[in-house]
Design a protein around this motif. Structure first.
Motif, PDB file in Angstrom:
ATOM      1  N   GLU A  26      -3.862  10.910   5.775  1.00  0.00           N
ATOM      2  CA  GLU A  26      -4.446  10.777   4.432  1.00  0.00           C
ATOM      3  C   GLU A  26      -3.506  11.330   3.366  1.00  0.00           C
ATOM      4  O   GLU A  26      -3.826  12.276   2.639  1.00  0.00           O
ATOM      5  CB  GLU A  26      -5.818  11.438   4.365  1.00  0.00           C
ATOM      6  N   TRP A  27      -2.332  10.748   3.280  1.00  0.00           N
ATOM      7  CA  TRP A  27      -1.369  11.053   2.222  1.00  0.00           C
ATOM      8  C   TRP A  27      -1.158  12.551   2.043  1.00  0.00           C
ATOM      9  O   TRP A  27      -0.875  13.219   3.017  1.00  0.00           O
ATOM     10  CB  TRP A  27      -1.811  10.362   0.914  1.00  0.00           C
ATOM     11  N   ARG A  37      -3.759   4.644  -8.992  1.00  0.00           N
ATOM     12  CA  ARG A  37      -3.421   5.935  -8.378  1.00  0.00           C
ATOM     13  C   ARG A  37      -1.921   6.082  -8.169  1.00  0.00           C
ATOM     14  O   ARG A  37      -1.323   7.035  -8.626  1.00  0.00           O
ATOM     15  CB  ARG A  37      -4.132   6.100  -7.043  1.00  0.00           C
ATOM     16  N   PHE A  77     -11.472  10.218   7.481  1.00  0.00           N
ATOM     17  CA  PHE A  77     -12.298   9.176   6.842  1.00  0.00           C
ATOM     18  C   PHE A  77     -12.798   8.136   7.851  1.00  0.00           C
ATOM     19  O   PHE A  77     -13.479   7.182   7.471  1.00  0.00           O
ATOM     20  CB  PHE A  77     -11.490   8.433   5.769  1.00  0.00           C
ATOM     21  N   TRP A  85     -13.504   2.171   4.340  1.00  0.00           N
ATOM     22  CA  TRP A  85     -12.349   3.039   4.569  1.00  0.00           C
ATOM     23  C   TRP A  85     -12.838   4.256   5.311  1.00  0.00           C
ATOM     24  O   TRP A  85     -13.592   5.020   4.742  1.00  0.00           O
ATOM     25  CB  TRP A  85     -11.688   3.465   3.246  1.00  0.00           C
ATOM     26  N   ASN A 100      -2.124  -2.321  -3.894  1.00  0.00           N
ATOM     27  CA  ASN A 100      -3.288  -1.454  -3.723  1.00  0.00           C
ATOM     28  C   ASN A 100      -3.233  -0.263  -4.682  1.00  0.00           C
ATOM     29  O   ASN A 100      -2.257   0.484  -4.703  1.00  0.00           O
ATOM     30  CB  ASN A 100      -3.323  -0.900  -2.291  1.00  0.00           C
ATOM     31  N   GLU A 149     -12.354  -1.021  -0.577  1.00  0.00           N
ATOM     32  CA  GLU A 149     -12.454   0.273   0.104  1.00  0.00           C
ATOM     33  C   GLU A 149     -13.694   0.998  -0.373  1.00  0.00           C
ATOM     34  O   GLU A 149     -14.030   0.944  -1.558  1.00  0.00           O
ATOM     35  CB  GLU A 149     -11.248   1.185  -0.210  1.00  0.00           C
ATOM     36  N   HIS A 201       0.872  -1.171   0.000  1.00  0.00           N
ATOM     37  CA  HIS A 201       0.000   0.000   0.000  1.00  0.00           C
ATOM     38  C   HIS A 201       0.915   1.229   0.000  1.00  0.00           C
ATOM     39  O   HIS A 201       0.925   2.028   0.927  1.00  0.00           O
ATOM     40  CB  HIS A 201      -0.936  -0.033   1.218  1.00  0.00           C
ATOM     41  N   TRP A 202       1.789   1.251  -1.005  1.00  0.00           N
ATOM     42  CA  TRP A 202       2.541   2.440  -1.417  1.00  0.00           C
ATOM     43  C   TRP A 202       3.855   2.728  -0.683  1.00  0.00           C
ATOM     44  O   TRP A 202       4.596   3.605  -1.111  1.00  0.00           O
ATOM     45  CB  TRP A 202       1.676   3.702  -1.376  1.00  0.00           C
TER      46      TRP A 202
HETATM   47  C1  BG6 Z   1      -7.597   5.397  -1.502  1.00  0.00           C
HETATM   48  C2  BG6 Z   1      -6.418   4.760  -0.796  1.00  0.00           C
HETATM   49  O1  BG6 Z   1      -7.112   6.114  -2.602  1.00  0.00           O
HETATM   50  O2  BG6 Z   1      -8.407   6.281  -0.839  1.00  0.00           O
HETATM   51  C3  BG6 Z   1      -6.363   5.054   0.676  1.00  0.00           C
HETATM   52  O3  BG6 Z   1      -6.262   3.385  -1.055  1.00  0.00           O
HETATM   53  C4  BG6 Z   1      -6.726   6.499   0.890  1.00  0.00           C
HETATM   54  O4  BG6 Z   1      -5.089   4.735   1.171  1.00  0.00           O
HETATM   55  C5  BG6 Z   1      -8.166   6.755   0.476  1.00  0.00           C
HETATM   56  O5  BG6 Z   1      -6.510   6.877   2.201  1.00  0.00           O
HETATM   57  C6  BG6 Z   1      -8.571   8.224   0.570  1.00  0.00           C
HETATM   58  O6  BG6 Z   1      -7.820   8.982  -0.334  1.00  0.00           O
HETATM   59  P1  BG6 Z   1      -7.150  10.390  -0.005  1.00  0.00           P
HETATM   60  O7  BG6 Z   1      -6.311  10.713  -1.201  1.00  0.00           O
HETATM   61  O8  BG6 Z   1      -8.258  11.368   0.176  1.00  0.00           O
HETATM   62  O9  BG6 Z   1      -6.324  10.235   1.224  1.00  0.00           O
END
Ligand code: BG6
Length: 485
Positions: free
Chosen positions: A444-445, A204, A453, A437, A200, A390, A155-156
């Protein structure tokens, strides 16, 4: 305005009592006449999901190597709120409490990911047994609480060492290293972990990380190199499937989780539905398609032209080995499609700026996407077992003065999406489970901690977890194995 509202509310309540419908009377009424509920099949798997870098923290503990997300999140300007995953949810230490949160929902499944740099700090070579120990502890704790583990291998959080040495997924050396890592984990965990997702969201992390430069490793490569890197991910998936079959316990189930480029018919005519199927196949040829068909579509290759990936027949065979299930991460539709008279027979419509979205701007509200995506994927690639790996939404999640979080927006979102999912299954879509999710707010990245979330709110200072109202909603859905319609 608020006066007006409370007067109206009061009038409503007064009206109810005039009818003799006080609160206890209402409860009795609803027990006698329960709201119609649409059921999910027996044995339907209800779960929640997280991923390693987003929740674990403990980035410098027990011999973990650096990942590309450590580097990226520590690069100024990359994360909206300037944060990183150094601490995140401290799940590495708080996992026992977090397993209780899952149990409190009544969920019987949990999808987590394994941090490759904990297992192989250098990407390849000597393994770090202490890294695997954490997942042994987590898996044992889940099983002791009646929760089935579903593990994702990637997962990245690629080991930084592989990025530095060979350019990450730009090289097929990373595909081979991924196969070795998968085999190592399979040998040690598949006595208890019976379901493994390889990668995963290729759709993206590859384009955002290697093309747009907005995810780790932050590269902006030309199309040819992006397509080649995606091909290496597909190859890595195939090698991982082989390694898991060779070194895992017999009967281990393998798949992947993909954010399918989700297409929806703009209007449900037979022509548009057919056009949407064609568009889905073309848009997803780079991963979902090649994995199932063992080839890239003509349309994909023609569109890419000189930028098409280079590959061998042997690689295509490895990539397209049979798998046991497909995970689809479903949030927003990518395209609304209409049929056209001219080739290729379909056209995506422009998306109006006023299309409604949730708290995350990218998350357009379109419950029908979870009806169409699994149904179309199952049809074009003849998939027999699908998990929604998810689905969920961010929300404002303000704490009310009474300490509660009344996340009615998330409940609205989930109710509508689950209603459409139930409809798809009732019509025969082979969806076996659903992973919400996320279990709890997390890193959240690129949005850092600014987007929430979770079903549980996390206070990232104190690490307190508070159930939101949506946790009660999800608990009720799971308990009834049905969604009120
Ligand atoms: C998905 C990912 O893209 O959506 C998750 O698999 C991520 O890891 C989730 O947290 C929400 O996306 P974002 O970009 O809003 O954090």
């Amino acid at each position: 305005m608020s006066d007006e509202f409370s007067r109206r509310q009061f009038a409503g309540l007064a009206g109810l009592s005039a009818l003799g419908l006080t609160a206890p009377a209402l409860a009795a009424e609803s027990a006698a006449n329960p709201v119609a509920a649409a059921s999910f099949p027996d044995g339907f798997v209800w779960g929640t999901a997280t991923s390693s870098y987003q929740v674990e923290g403990a980035v410098n503990e027990d011999g973990r190597g650096k990942s590309i997300w450590d580097t990226f999140s520590h690069t100024p300007g990359k994360i909206e709120d300037g944060s990183n995953g150094d601490r995140a949810n401290e799940h590495y230490h708080r996992y026992k409490g977090d397993v209780q949160l899952i149990k409190d929902l009544g969920a019987k499944a949990y999808r987590f990911s394994i941090a490759w740099p904990r297992i192989f700090p250098d990407g390849t070579g000597a393994a770090n047994p202490k890294g695997l120990d954490f997942y042994n502890r987590l898996v044992d704790e889940l099983l002791a609480n009646g929760i089935t583990p579903y593990a994702t291998l990637y997962h990245w959080d690629l080991p930084q060492a592989l990025q530095d040495r060979v350019g990450g997924w730009r090289s097929s050396d990373t595909s081979k290293a991924f196969g070795d890592y998968a085999g190592y984990v399979a040998e040690r965990l598949t006595d208890r972990v019976r379901n493994i997702f390889t990668v995963n969201e290729v759709g993206r992390f590859l384009y955002f990380g290697y093309g747009l430069g907005i995810d780790a490793p932050g590269l902006t490569l030309p199309d040819a190199e992006v397509n080649q890197a995606r091909h290496h991910v597909a190859l890595g998936h195939g090698l991982a499937v082989q390694a898991i079959r060779a070194r895992g316990r017999p009967g281990t189930r393998v798949g992947f989780a993909e954010n399918i480029t989700a297409c929806v018919p703009a209007i449900n005519t037979p022509e548009n539905i057919r056009a949407t199927e064609m568009a889905t196949r073309e848009f997803n040829s780079g991963f979902l398609g090649v994995v199932h068909e063992g080839k890239y579509t003509e349309g994909f290759l023609q569109y890419a032209r000189a930028a098409a990936p280079r590959f061998t027949a042997e690689e295509l065979k490895i990539i397209s080995q049979p798998i046991d299930f497909v995970g689809l991460n479903i949030y927003a539709p990518q395209y609304y499609i209409v049929a056209t008279d001219r080739a290729p027979g379909w056209r995506p419509l422009p998306m109006p700026a006023s299309f409604p979205h949730m708290n995350s701007e990218w998350l357009r509200i379109a419950p029908e996407v979870i009806y169409w995506a699994p149904r179309i994927a199952a049809k074009i690639w003849n998939i027999k077992d699908i998990y929604i790996s998810e689905n969920g939404t961010s929300g404002e999640d303000r704490i009310h003065p009474d300490g509660q979080i009344y996340d009615l927006d998330r409940i609205m979102f989930l109710r509508n999406y689950l209603t459409q999912l139930q409809r798809a299954i009732a019509e025969g879509a082979p969806v076996r489970g659903y992973f919400l999710w996320s279990l709890m707010d997390n890193f959240e990245w690129i949005f850092g901690y600014g987007k929430r979330f979770g079903l549980y709110r996390v206070d990232f200072e104190t690490q307190a977890r508070i159930p939101k109202l949506s946790a009660a909603f999800y608990r009720d859905v799971i308990a009834r194995n049905a969604i009120g319609v």
